[in-house]
Design an enzyme around this catalytic site. Structure first.
Site, PDB file in Angstrom:
ATOM      1  N   ASP A   1      83.708  10.006  86.681  1.00 20.92           N
ATOM      2  CA  ASP A   1      83.837  11.225  86.095  1.00 20.92           C
ATOM      3  C   ASP A   1      85.115  11.938  85.767  1.00 20.92           C
ATOM      4  O   ASP A   1      85.352  13.118  85.270  1.00 20.92           O
ATOM      5  CB  ASP A   1      82.744  12.056  86.199  1.00 20.92           C
ATOM      6  CG  ASP A   1      82.380  13.061  85.492  1.00 20.92           C
ATOM      7  OD1 ASP A   1      82.629  12.965  84.317  1.00 20.92           O
ATOM      8  OD2 ASP A   1      81.862  14.249  85.657  1.00 20.92           O
TER       9      ASP A   1
ATOM     10  N   HIS B   1      72.821  12.196  82.302  1.00 20.92           N
ATOM     11  CA  HIS B   1      73.385  13.405  82.645  1.00 20.92           C
ATOM     12  C   HIS B   1      72.546  14.291  83.330  1.00 20.92           C
ATOM     13  O   HIS B   1      71.707  14.998  82.675  1.00 20.92           O
ATOM     14  CB  HIS B   1      74.405  14.383  81.775  1.00 20.92           C
ATOM     15  CG  HIS B   1      74.795  15.538  82.208  1.00 20.92           C
ATOM     16  ND1 HIS B   1      76.196  15.731  82.406  1.00 20.92           N
ATOM     17  CD2 HIS B   1      74.454  16.741  82.814  1.00 20.92           C
ATOM     18  CE1 HIS B   1      76.417  16.922  82.996  1.00 20.92           C
ATOM     19  NE2 HIS B   1      75.313  17.458  83.234  1.00 20.92           N
TER      20      HIS B   1
ATOM     21  N   LYS C   1      73.838   6.827  76.697  1.00 20.09           N
ATOM     22  CA  LYS C   1      74.065   7.932  77.443  1.00 20.09           C
ATOM     23  C   LYS C   1      73.167   9.206  77.068  1.00 20.09           C
ATOM     24  O   LYS C   1      73.336   9.641  75.787  1.00 20.09           O
ATOM     25  CB  LYS C   1      75.655   8.753  77.355  1.00 20.09           C
ATOM     26  CG  LYS C   1      75.840   9.812  78.316  1.00 20.09           C
ATOM     27  CD  LYS C   1      75.720   9.737  79.840  1.00 20.09           C
ATOM     28  CE  LYS C   1      75.825  11.132  80.435  1.00 20.09           C
ATOM     29  NZ  LYS C   1      77.218  10.973  81.100  1.00 20.09           N
TER      30      LYS C   1
ATOM     31  N   LEU D   1      80.932  19.566  85.996  1.00 12.52           N
ATOM     32  CA  LEU D   1      79.590  19.794  85.854  1.00 12.52           C
ATOM     33  C   LEU D   1      78.939  18.147  86.251  1.00 12.52           C
ATOM     34  O   LEU D   1      79.628  17.472  85.696  1.00 12.52           O
ATOM     35  CB  LEU D   1      78.998  20.149  84.462  1.00 12.52           C
ATOM     36  CG  LEU D   1      79.485  21.630  84.257  1.00 12.52           C
ATOM     37  CD1 LEU D   1      78.889  21.956  82.691  1.00 12.52           C
ATOM     38  CD2 LEU D   1      78.415  22.498  85.196  1.00 12.52           C
TER      39      LEU D   1
ATOM     40  N   HIS E   1      76.953  10.841  88.103  1.00 11.88           N
ATOM     41  CA  HIS E   1      77.419  11.949  89.095  1.00 11.88           C
ATOM     42  C   HIS E   1      76.504  12.964  89.815  1.00 11.88           C
ATOM     43  O   HIS E   1      76.466  13.972  89.714  1.00 11.88           O
ATOM     44  CB  HIS E   1      78.484  12.957  88.250  1.00 11.88           C
ATOM     45  CG  HIS E   1      78.043  13.265  86.964  1.00 11.88           C
ATOM     46  ND1 HIS E   1      77.165  13.800  86.584  1.00 11.88           N
ATOM     47  CD2 HIS E   1      78.599  13.130  85.590  1.00 11.88           C
ATOM     48  CE1 HIS E   1      76.669  14.052  85.366  1.00 11.88           C
ATOM     49  NE2 HIS E   1      77.888  13.551  84.662  1.00 11.88           N
TER      50      HIS E   1
ATOM     51  N   HIS F   1      82.029   5.527  85.111  1.00  5.66           N
ATOM     52  CA  HIS F   1      81.795   6.676  84.252  1.00  5.66           C
ATOM     53  C   HIS F   1      83.118   7.486  84.235  1.00  5.66           C
ATOM     54  O   HIS F   1      83.815   7.980  85.001  1.00  5.66           O
ATOM     55  CB  HIS F   1      80.774   7.716  85.124  1.00  5.66           C
ATOM     56  CG  HIS F   1      80.612   9.115  84.357  1.00  5.66           C
ATOM     57  ND1 HIS F   1      79.387   9.646  84.237  1.00  5.66           N
ATOM     58  CD2 HIS F   1      81.391  10.035  83.543  1.00  5.66           C
ATOM     59  CE1 HIS F   1      79.529  10.747  83.589  1.00  5.66           C
ATOM     60  NE2 HIS F   1      80.690  10.944  83.315  1.00  5.66           N
TER      61      HIS F   1
ATOM     62  N   HIS G   1      85.919   9.372  81.201  1.00  6.08           N
ATOM     63  CA  HIS G   1      86.111  10.429  79.945  1.00  6.08           C
ATOM     64  C   HIS G   1      87.617   9.868  79.561  1.00  6.08           C
ATOM     65  O   HIS G   1      88.394  10.198  80.169  1.00  6.08           O
ATOM     66  CB  HIS G   1      85.864  11.697  80.103  1.00  6.08           C
ATOM     67  CG  HIS G   1      84.503  12.125  80.292  1.00  6.08           C
ATOM     68  ND1 HIS G   1      83.497  12.411  79.286  1.00  6.08           N
ATOM     69  CD2 HIS G   1      83.927  12.174  81.573  1.00  6.08           C
ATOM     70  CE1 HIS G   1      82.489  12.563  79.886  1.00  6.08           C
ATOM     71  NE2 HIS G   1      82.574  12.681  81.199  1.00  6.08           N
TER      72      HIS G   1
HETATM   73  C1  NCD Z   1      82.692  16.168  81.432  1.00  4.19           C
HETATM   74  C2  NCD Z   1      83.499  16.211  80.059  1.00  4.19           C
HETATM   75  O1  NCD Z   1      84.342  17.233  80.243  1.00  4.19           O
HETATM   76  O2  NCD Z   1      83.610  15.548  79.226  1.00  4.19           O
HETATM   77  N1  NCD Z   1      82.648  17.295  82.081  1.00  4.19           N
HETATM   78  C3  NCD Z   1      82.615  17.355  83.593  1.00  4.19           C
HETATM   79  O3  NCD Z   1      82.588  18.477  84.116  1.00  4.19           O
HETATM   80  N2  NCD Z   1      82.097  16.329  84.085  1.00  4.19           N
HETATM   81  C4  NCD Z   1      81.448  15.983  80.654  1.00  4.19           C
HETATM   82  C5  NCD Z   1      80.428  15.602  81.913  1.00  4.19           C
HETATM   83  O4  NCD Z   1      80.357  14.354  82.327  1.00  4.19           O
HETATM   84  O5  NCD Z   1      79.397  16.503  82.093  1.00  4.19           O
HETATM   85 ZN    ZN Z   2      81.218  12.816  82.594  1.00  7.92          ZN
END
Ligand code: NCD
Ligand code: ZN
Length: 347
Positions: free
Chosen positions: A248, A137, A100, A220, A175, A14, A16
Site C-alpha cells: 500500500d 478496501h 477493486k 487509511l 491492508h 497492493h 499505488h
Molecule cells: C491510499 C492512497 O493514497 O491512494 N491511501 C492510503 O492511506 N492507503 C488509498 C488507500 O489505499 O486507502
Molecule cells: Zn491502497
C-alpha cells in the site's frame, strides 16, 4: 544470527503508482526490488474500463527505467456503472488481474466508489463465475462509526454479506489493520486472503498522535492500537498462506501530507524489504519472510512465483536512506520505521 538471506524476488500485491511526474518518480523505487505489483486504480479520474487499464499499463511500462524487470498487474475500479462483460473480457485477455472495491468516500480518490452494493451484484456474480478476484478496501464510511472501528464493522455489515451472497467470489481483504480482520480471514475456508502492509507491522496509533501529530504516519485504514499491530505481526510471520504482502505504498507530495487536512498514505516502496527483514528477524521468523513476500500472493493469484532471486545482507553499520525522494510532483517523504535498519538488498 543470519548474515544473509536469499529469497525469490518479491511481489507487491497492493501498490499505488499514480501517474505522470509522480509515477516517473516513484516507479523505480518499486521496480528495483519487486518483480510484479497489483496496481491500484484510484487515479483521478479512476481506471474503470479495460481500455483505460491498458492505457495506464502502457504509461507505466513507458516510465520504467531501462533494463527494469517489473510487470504491472492492472486492476479496475468498481463503480455502480461497471460493465460486467468488460470486466470478464479484460480479465480473460490478461489486461486485469483483479477489481477493486472502494466504498464511496472511504479513502483517497474514492468518490466514484460504491454506495449501493446491490447495484454491483451482477458484476460480482460475473467475477465469481470467471474467477476474477475482488480486492476490498474494508472500511465502512458511515460517519456515525468511529474511524477506529470502521474495518471491524465493515466485515459484519458489508464483507460477510457479500461473500455469503456470492459463493465462489475470491476476495482479498486489503491492508488489514485489526485482529478482527485477521480472525475473519482465518475462519474462511477458501477464496479469502488478506494483504498486510509494511507500516502496519511497525506503527500503532500512538505513532501518529502521541507527542505531536505526525502526518507521514497517517494512512487509511488508520493504524490501530498495539494489540492489533501484534495480531498483524503474528499473522504475517505465521506462514499461513492467506496472508501476504501488499505494501500500500501510497505517495503524496509532502505539501499535501503536511497540511491542515493532510492526505492519507505512507510511502514505503524504497525501504520495505529492509523493514520486513528487520520485523521478521525480531519475530524469529526470517525463514518465513519469503513465503510472505514472494510465495503466498502468487499462489492466491494462481501465478508462478518469480524464478529470479534477491539477496538480503545484514550490515554491521545501519543503512543510510534519504529522508525523502525527489519527484517531478514534489518531494515525497519515505516512511521512517523509527529504528535503524541493518538489512539491505544486495544490488
Ligand atoms: C491510499 C492512497 O493514497 O491512494 N491511501 C492510503 O492511506 N492507503 C488509498 C488507500 O489505499 O486507502
Ligand atoms: Zn491502497
Amino acid at each position: 544470527m543470519s548474515e544473509s538471506l536469499t529469497i525469490r524476488r518479491p511481489d507487491d500485491w497492493h501498490l499505488h503508482l499514480r501517474d505522470g511526474a509522480m509515477l516517473e518518480g516513484v516507479l523505480p523505487e518499486s521496480a528495483r526490488h519487486f518483480a510484479r505489483a497489483i496496481i491500484m486504480p484510484n487515479l483521478v479520474p479512476p481506471v474503470v474500463t479495460g481500455a483505460q487499464a491498458r492505457a495506464y499499463r502502457d504509461r507505466i511500462r513507458a516510465a520504467l527505467p531501462q533494463g527494469a524487470d517489473f510487470t504491472p498487474l492492472m486492476t479496475l475500479y468498481l463503480t455502480e456503472e461497471t460493465d460486467p462483460a468488460d470486466v470478464v473480457a479484460s480479465h480473460r485477455d490478461g489486461t486485469i488481474h483483479a477489481v477493486k472495491l472502494y466504498p464511496a468516500g472511504a479513502t483517497t480518490n474514492s468518490a466514484s466508489g460504491v454506495r449501493d452494493f446491490d447495484r454491483v451484484r451482477p458484476t460480482l456474480e460475473a467475477m465469481a463465475e470467471a474467477g476474477v478476484p475482488l480486492c476490498v478496501h474494508g472500511e465502512v464510511t458511515d460517519p456515525e462509526i468511529d474511524i477506529f472501528d470502521r474495518e471491524a464493522v465493515f466485515i459484519d455489515r458489508v464483507l460477510d454479506p457479500i461473500r455469503r451472497a456470492t459463493p465462489g467470489l475470491r476476495v482479498v481483504m486489503e491492508h488489514v489493520t485489526t485482529s478482527q480482520a485477521v480472525d475473519y480471514v482465518r475462519t474462511a475456508k477458501d477464496g479469502l486472503a488478506a494483504t498486510i502492509t509494511t507500516h502496519h507491522l511497525v506503527i500503532n496509533r500512538n505513532h501518529i498522535l502521541a507527542g505531536g501529530i505526525r502526518p507521514h504516519y497517517y494512512c487509511l485504514p488508520v493504524a490501530k492500537r498495539e494489540t492489533h499491530r501484534r495480531a498483524l505481526r503474528a499473522a504475517a510471520t505465521s506462514g499461513d498462506a492467506r496472508f501476504f504482502l501488499g505494501t500500500d505504498s501510497a505517495p503524496h507530495p509532502d505539501a499535501d501530507k503536511e497540511s491542515a487536512c493532510g492526505c492519507a498514505g505512507c510511502f514505503t516502496a524504497t525501504n520495505t524489504l529492509s523493514i520486513l527483514a528487520h520485523v521478521f528477524e525480531e519475530e524469529g521468523a526470517l525463514e518465513r519472510l519469503e513465503a510472505f513476500t514472494s510465495l503466498h500472493g502468487a499462489a492466491f493469484y494462481a501465478m508462478a512465483p518469480n524464478a529470479a532471486r534477491i539477496t538480503l545482507r545484514r550490515r554491521t553499520a545501519p543503512l543510510s536512506l534519504p529522508a525523502r525522494i525527489a519527484t517531478g510532483a514534489g518531494p515525497v517523504t519515505l516512511f521512517d520505521p523509527g529504528f535503524p535498519l541493518y538489512w539491505e538488498v544486495a544490488e
